[in-house]
Design a protein around this motif. Structure first.
Motif, PDB file in Angstrom:
ATOM      1  N   PRO A 172     -25.801  94.760  86.194  1.00 16.35           N
ATOM      2  CA  PRO A 172     -27.188  94.377  85.899  1.00 16.35           C
ATOM      3  C   PRO A 172     -28.190  94.866  86.952  1.00 16.35           C
ATOM      4  CG  PRO A 172     -25.731  92.518  85.557  1.00 16.35           C
ATOM      5  CD  PRO A 172     -24.920  93.590  86.215  1.00 16.35           C
ATOM      6  N   ARG A 188     -31.018 101.059  83.907  1.00 14.10           N
ATOM      7  CA  ARG A 188     -30.484 101.044  82.539  1.00 14.10           C
ATOM      8  C   ARG A 188     -30.066 102.442  82.104  1.00 14.10           C
ATOM      9  NH1 ARG A 188     -31.772  96.311  79.430  1.00 14.10           N
ATOM     10  NH2 ARG A 188     -32.991  94.915  80.739  1.00 14.10           N
ATOM     11  N   SER A 189     -29.064 102.465  81.263  1.00 16.15           N
ATOM     12  CA  SER A 189     -28.567 103.723  80.718  1.00 16.15           C
ATOM     13  C   SER A 189     -29.663 104.380  79.885  1.00 16.15           C
ATOM     14  CB  SER A 189     -27.333 103.451  79.854  1.00 16.15           C
ATOM     15  OG  SER A 189     -26.929 104.634  79.224  1.00 16.15           O
ATOM     16  N   GLU A 190     -29.715 105.703  79.928  1.00 15.12           N
ATOM     17  CA  GLU A 190     -30.735 106.452  79.210  1.00 15.12           C
ATOM     18  C   GLU A 190     -30.279 106.841  77.815  1.00 15.12           C
ATOM     19  OE1 GLU A 190     -30.977 109.496  82.076  1.00 15.12           O
ATOM     20  OE2 GLU A 190     -31.999 108.234  83.527  1.00 15.12           O
TER      21      GLU A 190
END
Length: 111
Positions: free
Chosen positions: A25, A29-31
């Motif tokens: 967390p 964040r993943s793209e």
């Protein structure tokens, strides 16, 4: 904020570094492609570019797939050495990541 501490094993040195699930967390964040680019500054100020991807399977694990071996070689890391990852938040520039290396008393250095 300290994200995690890891005592390195031979697999970490020779193959890959898995990131603990609990730190996910705190990462960007993943793209959309199940991976992230993570810029990490070491304790001498060098900026390292790590590419992390999600390992497929039941548990969502992230693994550093590029940049890690260059870091290992440059820092002459060995099994038993410890890496500590940190995240520092800046209200203007956002999150910054740092890595610190602590040498094991049993590390053997090649000369």
């Amino acid at each position: 904020m300290q994200l995690f501490t890891k005592v390195l094993t031979s697999i970490d040195i020779e193959r890959r570094l898995f990131l603990p699930v609990g730190c996910l967390p705190a990462l960007p964040r993943s793209e959309g492609c199940h991976g992230i680019e993570l810029q990490v500054k070491d304790d001498v100020g060098i900026l390292w570019n790590f590419r992390c991807t999600k390992q497929s399977g039941a548990k969502q694990k992230m693994v550093i797939v590029s940049g890690w071996f260059q870091f290992v070689q440059s820092n002459e890391l060995h099994s038993g050495d410890i890496v500590i990852f940190y995240r520092e938040d800046d209200m203007i520039t956002g999150a910054h990541y740092k890595i610190e290396v602590k040498r094991s008393n049993t590390s053997k250095f090649c000369t």
